[in-house]
Write a protein that holds these residues in place. Structure first.
Motif, short mmCIF file in Angstrom:
data_model
loop_
_atom_site.label_atom_id
_atom_site.label_comp_id
_atom_site.label_asym_id
_atom_site.label_seq_id
_atom_site.Cartn_x
_atom_site.Cartn_y
_atom_site.Cartn_z
N VAL A 1 0.89 -1.16 0.00
CA VAL A 1 0.00 0.00 0.00
C VAL A 1 0.92 1.20 0.00
O VAL A 1 1.51 1.56 1.03
CB VAL A 1 -0.91 0.02 1.25
N LEU A 2 1.11 1.80 -1.17
CA LEU A 2 2.10 2.87 -1.30
C LEU A 2 1.67 4.13 -0.55
O LEU A 2 0.48 4.46 -0.49
CB LEU A 2 2.33 3.20 -2.77
N LEU A 3 2.65 4.85 -0.03
CA LEU A 3 2.38 6.04 0.76
C LEU A 3 2.84 7.30 0.03
O LEU A 3 2.22 7.73 -0.91
CB LEU A 3 3.05 5.90 2.13
N TRP A 4 3.95 7.87 0.42
CA TRP A 4 4.37 9.18 -0.10
C TRP A 4 5.88 9.27 -0.03
O TRP A 4 6.57 8.45 0.56
CB TRP A 4 3.75 10.29 0.73
N GLU A 5 6.43 10.31 -0.64
CA GLU A 5 7.87 10.56 -0.60
C GLU A 5 8.11 12.07 -0.57
O GLU A 5 7.22 12.87 -0.88
CB GLU A 5 8.58 9.96 -1.82
N SER A 6 9.35 12.43 -0.24
CA SER A 6 9.78 13.82 -0.24
C SER A 6 10.88 14.00 -1.28
O SER A 6 11.67 13.08 -1.52
CB SER A 6 10.30 14.22 1.14
N ASP A 7 10.95 15.17 -1.88
CA ASP A 7 11.99 15.43 -2.87
C ASP A 7 13.05 16.40 -2.34
O ASP A 7 13.80 17.00 -3.10
CB ASP A 7 11.39 15.98 -4.17
N ASN A 8 13.10 16.55 -1.01
CA ASN A 8 14.12 17.44 -0.44
C ASN A 8 14.50 16.96 0.94
O ASN A 8 13.83 16.12 1.54
CB ASN A 8 13.60 18.89 -0.39
N SER A 9 15.59 17.50 1.46
CA SER A 9 16.03 17.24 2.83
C SER A 9 15.81 18.51 3.65
O SER A 9 16.16 19.61 3.22
CB SER A 9 17.52 16.88 2.85
N ARG A 10 15.23 18.34 4.84
CA ARG A 10 14.98 19.48 5.72
C ARG A 10 16.00 19.45 6.86
O ARG A 10 16.13 18.44 7.54
CB ARG A 10 13.55 19.42 6.26
N LEU A 11 16.69 20.55 7.05
CA LEU A 11 17.83 20.53 7.96
C LEU A 11 17.89 21.78 8.82
O LEU A 11 17.74 22.90 8.33
CB LEU A 11 19.11 20.42 7.12
N LEU A 12 18.10 21.57 10.12
CA LEU A 12 18.43 22.64 11.06
C LEU A 12 19.83 22.38 11.60
O LEU A 12 20.16 21.24 11.91
CB LEU A 12 17.44 22.67 12.23
N TYR A 13 20.64 23.42 11.70
CA TYR A 13 21.98 23.23 12.28
C TYR A 13 22.49 24.53 12.85
O TYR A 13 22.17 25.63 12.38
CB TYR A 13 22.96 22.66 11.26
N TRP A 14 23.29 24.40 13.90
CA TRP A 14 23.88 25.57 14.53
C TRP A 14 24.86 26.23 13.57
O TRP A 14 25.63 25.56 12.89
CB TRP A 14 24.55 25.19 15.85
N ASN A 15 24.82 27.54 13.54
CA ASN A 15 25.54 28.31 12.53
C ASN A 15 27.02 28.47 12.90
O ASN A 15 27.51 29.58 13.16
CB ASN A 15 24.87 29.69 12.36
N LYS A 16 27.71 27.35 12.90
CA LYS A 16 29.14 27.38 13.23
C LYS A 16 29.95 26.50 12.28
O LYS A 16 31.14 26.30 12.50
CB LYS A 16 29.36 26.91 14.67
N PHE A 17 29.32 26.01 11.23
CA PHE A 17 29.97 25.04 10.36
C PHE A 17 30.32 25.62 9.00
O PHE A 17 29.60 26.44 8.44
CB PHE A 17 29.06 23.82 10.15
N GLY A 18 31.44 25.12 8.49
CA GLY A 18 31.73 25.29 7.07
C GLY A 18 31.17 24.09 6.34
O GLY A 18 31.20 22.97 6.86
N THR A 19 30.65 24.29 5.15
CA THR A 19 29.98 23.23 4.41
C THR A 19 30.38 23.27 2.95
O THR A 19 31.01 24.23 2.49
CB THR A 19 28.44 23.39 4.49
N PRO A 20 30.00 22.26 2.16
CA PRO A 20 30.12 22.37 0.71
C PRO A 20 29.26 23.52 0.20
O PRO A 20 28.41 24.06 0.91
CB PRO A 20 29.60 21.02 0.20
N LYS A 21 29.42 23.86 -1.04
CA LYS A 21 28.74 25.02 -1.64
C LYS A 21 27.24 24.93 -1.48
O LYS A 21 26.56 25.93 -1.19
CB LYS A 21 29.12 25.13 -3.12
N TYR A 22 26.69 23.72 -1.68
CA TYR A 22 25.24 23.55 -1.60
C TYR A 22 24.84 22.78 -0.34
O TYR A 22 23.84 22.06 -0.33
CB TYR A 22 24.73 22.86 -2.86
N ILE A 23 25.63 22.92 0.71
CA ILE A 23 25.41 22.39 2.05
C ILE A 23 25.61 20.87 2.10
O ILE A 23 26.40 20.37 2.89
CB ILE A 23 24.03 22.78 2.61
N LEU A 24 24.89 20.14 1.27
CA LEU A 24 25.10 18.70 1.18
C LEU A 24 25.79 18.39 -0.13
O LEU A 24 26.12 19.29 -0.90
CB LEU A 24 23.75 17.96 1.28
N ASP A 25 26.03 17.12 -0.41
CA ASP A 25 26.68 16.78 -1.67
C ASP A 25 25.61 16.54 -2.74
O ASP A 25 24.44 16.88 -2.56
CB ASP A 25 27.64 15.60 -1.51
N LYS A 26 25.97 15.96 -3.84
CA LYS A 26 25.06 15.84 -4.97
C LYS A 26 23.99 14.79 -4.76
O LYS A 26 22.84 14.98 -5.18
CB LYS A 26 25.86 15.52 -6.25
#
Length: 613
Positions: free
Chosen positions: A546-571
């Motif tokens: 019985v199929l349900l649903w999916e999301s097409d994005n990642s939702r993220l909260l993080y403390w503003n002290k990090f360096g990250t890749p250009k688009y926060i996550l990878d490809k």
């Protein structure tokens, strides 16, 4: 599923099932295992405590840099992250869940990995390799610098030993044998050369061979692999186990002496000195802990939390960043697996009725704030807008469900419960979740048409054992997807009756088997995807979920002290790539501490982030 490029399963809530131990035996040895592991981990980490993490490394003069990595990265700091349930084992080969798989990926290495942005191989333990003309034999040359954390060289025997462990029928590793069974035992050519030969043609042969890992034969040989749950004191990867506290946390320590640190492709990666996974099953309590600074990152898996609880003071002041991140992550599916082994579910009209009784639109609107798209495919990202144009959608329709059940011979009994041939329509939905809102909505609609349904709340370990042994009616599971898809482990008939297989519903279908066989020898990715679409069509005819649903994005909260890749996550990944690419940015960390000390605001950091090629 013998390599990190295959699909991974993440049942909802997070729990991917492979093999179960007898629970009493597990309890009796848990404290001993943990005590032993903590002692050995402490002993093994002592030698690196005095090592200088910022000491210069002689970097290879050849090879490419990982374009996702941030050149400004600096090593050091502690990253504390939230995990839900404490695992019954850290051994991902025994308990294949997202947490254990992540931890093991930082402790042990495979021969070759998949490039971070392109569908091409990158050497890990192997410095080079050759492929025979017929595409069946693969010769890997292990990097002579590769070392275990106790200083012993990584050898071809260690790769052969991995194969021996996984293929041993006494070991609870069945899903990892699905692909490896196509290969003869690896041949040791010399101490640093291993030859792997497939017994049949398959497009995935190279990637399966490349995904072979090295296990420390000099430490594990002669041990019962099924009892290897927490003692991982000898590793080859960038991190080692530092400490384990049952039900509380697991911590890893960055290995300053990691042999792979000199590789170009590893530069500016694996930066945190310490990684601490803290366990907290209640997501709302975890959010409260995050707001207090007890976690550095909070991935938001619950739509209501994102919609209603992420406008707090720390975000408004810019202390916490809030983003939805869109990238090219392969898309899986989730739904209620219908146990086709049960007589009650043999008629496809019954399974269709179960689909018509699930009010997904209501749930998405009222419980999930329309943050998901509803599924009608097991491979949604093969289609525009994630919708299979040739598959039924199963809109909520109780009247249609009643008609189908009546056609299948189910009649209302004296108490209103459906009956057929003397059997009452009674089903149980087992779960380890504490969030029963979706279940309760579904149960009410099932009961309205005469299906007696109840929820059975279990511990995660008990639930795992039940599902492993096919002891369920409907089971909610969520499946991830790999960049290179192979449907065999999930859908082939031969896996239906295996204990702890990925074929939860127990699908046995000749057409599906023939499509799986056809894709094995199809080297063209586009044509393989065409075969997957045909397989998807057949699955929609069979209705195993019985199929349900999916999301097409990642939702993220993080403390503003990090360096990250250009688009926060990878490809291609979610937050599981944070440990690989993020780092504590000293300037941001100081600015955050100063702002908190003086109750001042930083620039607000919110909004959608979309990966760009």
């Amino acid at each position: 599923m013998t390599h990190p490029f295959a699909s991974r399963a993440f049942p909802a809530p997070l729990s991917v099932i492979v093999a179960a131990f007898f629970w009493l035996a597990f309890l009796s040895c848990m404290s001993l295992c943990l005590s032993s592991c903590q002692k050995r981990a402490a002993e093994s980490s002592d030698s690196s405590d005095s090592a200088d993490l910022s000491a210069p490394v002689v970097v290879d003069s050849t090879g490419e840099f990982d374009s996702i990595a941030n050149p400004a990265a600096v090593p050091g700091g502690t990253y504390t992250t939230w995990s839900e349930a404490f695992p019954k084992s850290l051994n991902m080969w025994l308990d294949y869940n997202s947490f254990s798989a992540e931890v093991m990926s930082y402790l042990y290495e495979n021969l070759v990995s998949l490039h971070s942005t392109a569908d091409k191989p990158v050497g890990v333990l192997a410095k080079s390799w050759e492929i025979s003309a017929d595409g069946k034999t693969f010769t890997f040359h292990i990097d002579p610098r590769a070392r275990w954390s106790d200083g012993v060289p990584v050898t071809a025997r260690d790769v052969q030993f991995y194969y021996d462990v996984i293929m041993n029928p006494n070991n609870m590793t069945p899903i990892f044998r699905v692909d490896l069974k196509r290969f003869s035992r690896p041949e040791i050519v010399d101490s640093l050369t291993v030859r792997v030969t497939a017994t049949q043609t398959h497009w995935e042969n190279f990637w399966t061979a490349a995904g072979l890992m090295a296990f420390p034969a000099h430490v594990w040989e002669g041990k019962d692999f099924n009892q290897l749950n927490y003692d991982f004191s000898v590793v080859s990867g960038p991190y080692g186990v530092e400490e384990i506290k049952k039900e509380r946390y697991v911590s890893l320590k960055r290995r300053a002496d990691w042999w792979g640190r000199s590789k170009r492709y590893n530069q500016h990666k694996f930066n945190f000195e310490h990684i601490k996974y803290r366990f907290m099953e209640d997501r709302n309590k975890a959010l409260e802990a995050f707001q207090k600074g007890e976690f550095d990152v909070y991935p938001v898996y619950t739509a209501s939390i994102w919609a209603q609880q992420t406008d707090f003071d720390q975000i408004q002041k810019g202390w916490v960043s809030k983003h939805r991140i869109y990238n090219r992550e392969p898309m899986g599916f989730q739904g209620f697996a219908i146990n086709l082994r049960e007589p009650i579910f043999q008629d496809v009209r019954v399974r269709e009725a179960l689909c018509y009784l699930l009010d997904r639109g209501l749930m998405n609107d009222k419980l999930m704030f329309n943050q998901y798209f509803l599924l009608n495919s097991y491979y949604p990202d093969l289609y525009p807008d994630n919708r299979n144009p040739d598959a039924p959608f199963f809109e909520y329709n109780p009247e249609k469900a009643r008609e189908l059940l009546a056609e299948a011979g189910w009649k209302s009994g004296p108490d209103g419960v459906l009956v057929k041939d003397g059997q009452r329509f009674e089903i149980t939905l087992p779960t380890a979740s504490t969030d029963l809102r979706h279940y309760n909505v579904y149960l009410e609609d099932l009961k309205q048409v005469g299906i007696s349904a109840k929820i059975e709340q279990l511990s995660q370990s008990t639930l795992s054992k039940r599902v492993d042994n096919h002891d369920f009616d409907l089971y909610w599971s969520a499946w991830g997807a790999g960049r290179l898809r192979d449907p065999e482990a999930m859908w082939q008939s031969s896996t239906a009756d295996q204990i702890a297989s990925n074929n939860y519903p127990g699908v046995k279908d000749n057409l599906i088997d023939s499509l799986i066989e056809a894709q094995k020898t199809e080297m063209d990715l586009g044509k393989r995807n065409g075969l997957l679409k045909k397989l998807d069509k057949r699955l929609n005819e069979i209705v195993p979920y019985v199929l349900l649903w999916e999301s097409d994005n990642s939702r993220l909260l993080y403390w503003n002290k990090f360096g990250t890749p250009k688009y926060i996550l990878d490809k291609f990944d979610r937050e599981d790539c944070i440990i690989t690419y993020w780092f504590v940015d000293p300037a941001k960390e100081k600015a955050l501490k100063d702002a908190q000390a003086n109750n001042q605001s930083l620039p607000v950091d919110t909004g959608d982030v979309k990966y760009q090629e």
